[in-house]
Scaffold this motif. Structure first.
Motif, PDB file in Angstrom:
ATOM      1  N   SER A 112       0.854  -1.185   0.000  1.00  0.00           N
ATOM      2  CA  SER A 112       0.000   0.000   0.000  1.00  0.00           C
ATOM      3  C   SER A 112       0.889   1.233   0.000  1.00  0.00           C
ATOM      4  N   PHE A 113       0.673   2.121  -0.962  1.00  0.00           N
ATOM      5  CA  PHE A 113       1.433   3.358  -1.052  1.00  0.00           C
ATOM      6  C   PHE A 113       0.470   4.540  -1.127  1.00  0.00           C
ATOM      7  N   ASN A 114       0.843   5.623  -0.476  1.00  0.00           N
ATOM      8  CA  ASN A 114       0.120   6.886  -0.610  1.00  0.00           C
ATOM      9  C   ASN A 114       1.057   7.929  -1.199  1.00  0.00           C
ATOM     10  N   ILE A 115       0.640   8.571  -2.268  1.00  0.00           N
ATOM     11  CA  ILE A 115       1.424   9.644  -2.880  1.00  0.00           C
ATOM     12  C   ILE A 115       0.666  10.945  -2.657  1.00  0.00           C
ATOM     13  N   TYR A 116       1.227  11.847  -1.898  1.00  0.00           N
ATOM     14  CA  TYR A 116       0.588  13.137  -1.638  1.00  0.00           C
ATOM     15  C   TYR A 116       0.929  14.090  -2.777  1.00  0.00           C
ATOM     16  N   SER A 117      -0.032  14.865  -3.212  1.00  0.00           N
ATOM     17  CA  SER A 117       0.152  15.712  -4.389  1.00  0.00           C
ATOM     18  C   SER A 117       1.364  16.639  -4.305  1.00  0.00           C
ATOM     19  N   PRO A 118       1.711  17.191  -3.118  1.00  0.00           N
ATOM     20  CA  PRO A 118       2.912  18.038  -3.093  1.00  0.00           C
ATOM     21  C   PRO A 118       4.209  17.293  -3.422  1.00  0.00           C
ATOM     22  N   GLN A 119       4.180  15.955  -3.369  1.00  0.00           N
ATOM     23  CA  GLN A 119       5.384  15.187  -3.692  1.00  0.00           C
ATOM     24  C   GLN A 119       5.607  15.078  -5.194  1.00  0.00           C
ATOM     25  N   ILE A 120       4.615  15.425  -5.974  1.00  0.00           N
ATOM     26  CA  ILE A 120       4.716  15.333  -7.424  1.00  0.00           C
ATOM     27  C   ILE A 120       5.144  16.694  -7.969  1.00  0.00           C
ATOM     28  N   PRO A 121       6.128  16.745  -8.865  1.00  0.00           N
ATOM     29  CA  PRO A 121       6.572  18.035  -9.406  1.00  0.00           C
ATOM     30  C   PRO A 121       5.411  18.877  -9.923  1.00  0.00           C
ATOM     31  N   VAL A 122       5.454  20.159  -9.635  1.00  0.00           N
ATOM     32  CA  VAL A 122       4.318  21.044  -9.936  1.00  0.00           C
ATOM     33  C   VAL A 122       4.092  21.224 -11.433  1.00  0.00           C
ATOM     34  N   ASP A 123       5.135  21.013 -12.245  1.00  0.00           N
ATOM     35  CA  ASP A 123       4.972  21.245 -13.680  1.00  0.00           C
ATOM     36  C   ASP A 123       4.446  20.006 -14.413  1.00  0.00           C
ATOM     37  N   TRP A 124       4.177  18.921 -13.712  1.00  0.00           N
ATOM     38  CA  TRP A 124       3.639  17.730 -14.357  1.00  0.00           C
ATOM     39  C   TRP A 124       2.126  17.884 -14.560  1.00  0.00           C
ATOM     40  N   ASN A 125       1.653  17.412 -15.695  1.00  0.00           N
ATOM     41  CA  ASN A 125       0.212  17.367 -15.958  1.00  0.00           C
ATOM     42  C   ASN A 125      -0.296  15.929 -16.061  1.00  0.00           C
ATOM     43  N   THR A 126       0.642  15.010 -16.236  1.00  0.00           N
ATOM     44  CA  THR A 126       0.316  13.590 -16.327  1.00  0.00           C
ATOM     45  C   THR A 126       1.224  12.824 -15.372  1.00  0.00           C
ATOM     46  N   CYS A 127       0.704  11.799 -14.757  1.00  0.00           N
ATOM     47  CA  CYS A 127       1.469  11.033 -13.781  1.00  0.00           C
ATOM     48  C   CYS A 127       1.198   9.541 -14.001  1.00  0.00           C
ATOM     49  N   TYR A 128       2.278   8.769 -14.189  1.00  0.00           N
ATOM     50  CA  TYR A 128       2.163   7.320 -14.341  1.00  0.00           C
ATOM     51  C   TYR A 128       2.760   6.644 -13.108  1.00  0.00           C
ATOM     52  N   VAL A 129       2.112   5.599 -12.637  1.00  0.00           N
ATOM     53  CA  VAL A 129       2.542   4.911 -11.417  1.00  0.00           C
ATOM     54  C   VAL A 129       2.648   3.419 -11.690  1.00  0.00           C
ATOM     55  N   ALA A 130       3.729   2.810 -11.182  1.00  0.00           N
ATOM     56  CA  ALA A 130       3.892   1.353 -11.269  1.00  0.00           C
ATOM     57  C   ALA A 130       4.682   0.884 -10.049  1.00  0.00           C
ATOM     58  N   VAL A 131       4.644  -0.413  -9.811  1.00  0.00           N
ATOM     59  CA  VAL A 131       5.301  -1.000  -8.642  1.00  0.00           C
ATOM     60  C   VAL A 131       6.080  -2.238  -9.087  1.00  0.00           C
ATOM     61  N   SER A 132       7.229  -2.466  -8.452  1.00  0.00           N
ATOM     62  CA  SER A 132       7.971  -3.719  -8.635  1.00  0.00           C
ATOM     63  C   SER A 132       8.217  -4.337  -7.263  1.00  0.00           C
ATOM     64  N   CYS A 133       8.712  -5.561  -7.233  1.00  0.00           N
ATOM     65  CA  CYS A 133       9.146  -6.137  -5.958  1.00  0.00           C
ATOM     66  C   CYS A 133      10.568  -6.659  -6.099  1.00  0.00           C
ATOM     67  N   VAL A 134      11.251  -6.735  -4.963  1.00  0.00           N
ATOM     68  CA  VAL A 134      12.675  -7.079  -4.921  1.00  0.00           C
ATOM     69  C   VAL A 134      12.862  -8.238  -3.954  1.00  0.00           C
ATOM     70  N   ASP A 135      13.670  -9.226  -4.351  1.00  0.00           N
ATOM     71  CA  ASP A 135      13.910 -10.354  -3.458  1.00  0.00           C
ATOM     72  C   ASP A 135      15.144 -10.118  -2.588  1.00  0.00           C
ATOM     73  N   LYS A 136      15.446 -11.055  -1.714  1.00  0.00           N
ATOM     74  CA  LYS A 136      16.543 -10.872  -0.767  1.00  0.00           C
ATOM     75  C   LYS A 136      17.901 -10.794  -1.447  1.00  0.00           C
ATOM     76  N   GLU A 137      17.995 -11.297  -2.673  1.00  0.00           N
ATOM     77  CA  GLU A 137      19.256 -11.195  -3.410  1.00  0.00           C
ATOM     78  C   GLU A 137      19.286  -9.940  -4.284  1.00  0.00           C
TER      79      GLU A 137
END
Length: 517
Positions: free
Chosen positions: A470-495
């Protein structure tokens, strides 16, 4: 001449560095326990004080962007954990052999707290030091120097395991095997203390073992072969017992000077690994007996005898396919001969990033960060380590990545705190993926699909019970000059192998805030 305002120039430099940080970078700190350099701050602290200090230490380094801790758990044939072979360390309780009260396992505690923060834990051991100071150190009745006095040599103020004795190799390997068998350490780490640094006018008195085991070899060659043997044995044991554990060495910064060997560095160091400490680091890298080397490059850029940039290039050219981390001298900001150039550490980090085969930095030592000399804590936190970095994977250990996770629910919500993008999902259970090996999820955001996945935005520790993120992205964390925002997630193993990206979610900016499209 156009004058650029200083603050504007700094801001531009900040943006340039922040968005050009490497995706993969090892960022670690040495935490020394010997003579209470870093942790615990003094002998005999209460258990509550010990735990509070370590948590404070971890929190500081996590805020600074670190992703690993190199913790000294065996400073002098003693232990910061319940060992079947060695007594409790005097640097923990004040008297060697006395356990903490109320009883707890400091190593288990430290590993768990480190992993909670998504950081690796490398267990740092001194292979040969047995008594730090023969005049003042506390020695327990069951200490190995009392059980097998013939294994040891007194040299200067120290008592040292005799590297020439086969029993010593067996014993140290057994100690390391016990650690990796019982504890979830990510790495085993040894520093530069192999044969001891020379004491002026005194040869190391290993005459007896040389006469027994030298077999006519040149003494220097024999000494190097002893160090080669213990490194090879530990490497082979790790491969047999738990091959995912990394094995690293942090040697003195100069292997050999060019005046001693055409293969050496263009330096004029008074001591070298090869000739004085009998540690042939290059052989260990060539043979694959170690996974990384972290040479202690504790000289400044432009040093007359040992220039930082000269040594950086030399180690880059002698990595033999393994990873090189730079040992950074944060301690040179303290007393003695401190660095006064406020750009020294930042410039060294920049040089390391621009050099092939250099995969990150390890800073000595933890306590030096509390002073924040030259604002270097702030520089790391707000500038050089502002964005998180993944720990570089080691392909010779493992290359199998977990399956891509799935974003199952993505929403945009307007709250009193502002616009929030909520990203929820889980491990892709349709593809065979063991959740036990997934250690973290990585959130990426970008204003186009081409750069999506280049720079981690946030890394969270995997919840192995729920298999959900679960992730929360608050709008102030996104650069102000962006008009489009794409989001994706990956996972990482112990190695540290990263999965492919999840499905992509697109948001657009509106007058009411960011909205899922």
């Amino acid at each position: 001449m156009i004058r650029v305002p200083f603050l504007l120039l700094c801001f531009c430099c900040y943006l340039s560095t922040a968005f050009c940080q490497p995706k993969y970078e090892f960022r670690a700190v040495w935490v020394a326990s010997v003579v209470n350099i870093d942790w615990p701050s003094k002998k005999g602290l209460s258990v509550a004080e010990q735990k509070a200090e370590f948590i404070r230490l971890l929190d500081m380094h996590q805020r600074n962007g670190m992703n690993a801790i190199i913790m000294q758990i065996r400073p002098a044939a003693d232990a910061f954990y319940p060992s079947p072979y060695e007594p409790w360390s005097e640097y923990l309780t004040g008297t060697q052999g006395v356990p903490p009260v109320p009883y707890y396992d400091p190593l288990k505690f430290m590993i768990e707290e480190t992993h909670k923060r998504g950081m690796e834990f490398h267990a740092w051991l001194n292979p040969y030091r047995a008594v730090f100071d023969i005049r003042s150190s506390s020695i327990a009745p069951n200490h190995i120097t009392r059980q097998h006095p013939d294994w040891f040599i007194t040299y200067g103020k120290n008592k040292i395991f005799d590297p020439g004795r086969p029993e010593v190799i067996d014993y140290v390997t057994k100690v390391v095997k016990d650690i990796i068998t019982r504890y979830d350490v990510d790495g085993i780490h040894m520093d530069d203390y192999f044969y001891p640094y020379p004491v002026s006018g005194k040869d190391f008195p290993d005459y007896k073992s040389y006469s027994l085991y030298g077999k006519g070899m040149d003494k220097n060659v024999w000494r190097r072969s002893n160090c080669d043997s213990i490194i090879r044995r530990i490497h082979e044991m790790i491969i047999a017992v738990k091959p995912t554990v990394k094995f690293g060495i942090s040697p003195f910064g100069v292997w050999r000077n060019r005046s001693q060997d055409p293969e050496g560095s263009d330096t004029r160091a008074g001591v070298s690994n090869y000739d004085d400490l009998y540690a042939d680091i290059l052989l260990w890298l060539k043979e694959g007996w170690i996974d990384y080397a972290a040479p202690q490059l504790y000289w400044e850029i432009g040093h007359k005898l040992c220039d930082y940039e000269t040594l950086l290039d030399w180690w880059s050219n002698h990595s033999y396919g393994k990873q090189i981390f730079v040992g950074q001298a944060m301690t040179r900001t303290g007393s003695g001969v401190p660095w006064r150039n406020p750009r020294e550490i930042p410039d060294q980090i920049t040089d390391a990033r621009d050099t092939p085969n250099i995969y990150g930095s390890i800073f000595f030592s933890s306590n030096d960060f509390y002073r924040n000399t030259n604002g270097w804590n702030d520089s790391l936190r707000n500038h050089y380590y502002k964005t998180p970095a993944l720990i570089p994977p080691m392909p010779w250990i493992d290359t199998t990545a977990p399956a891509a996770p799935t974003i199952t629910n993505a929403t945009d919500e307007n709250t009193v705190a502002g616009n929030i993008l909520k990203i929820n999902g889980n491990t892709n259970t349709e593809v065979a993926t063991s959740m036990e090996v997934v250690k973290s999820y990585v959130l990426y955001i970008a204003n186009d699909t081409v750069t999506l996945g280049n720079t981690p935005f946030f890394i969270s520790v995997a919840d192995t019970a729920s298999q959900q993120f679960s992730f929360n992205i608050y709008s102030p964390q996104i650069p102000v000059d962006w008009n489009t925002c794409y989001v994706a997630v990956s996972c990482v193993d112990k190695e540290n192998n990263e999965s492919p990206l999840s499905n992509t979610i697109k948001y657009i900016k509106t007058n009411k805030g960011w909205m899922k499209q």
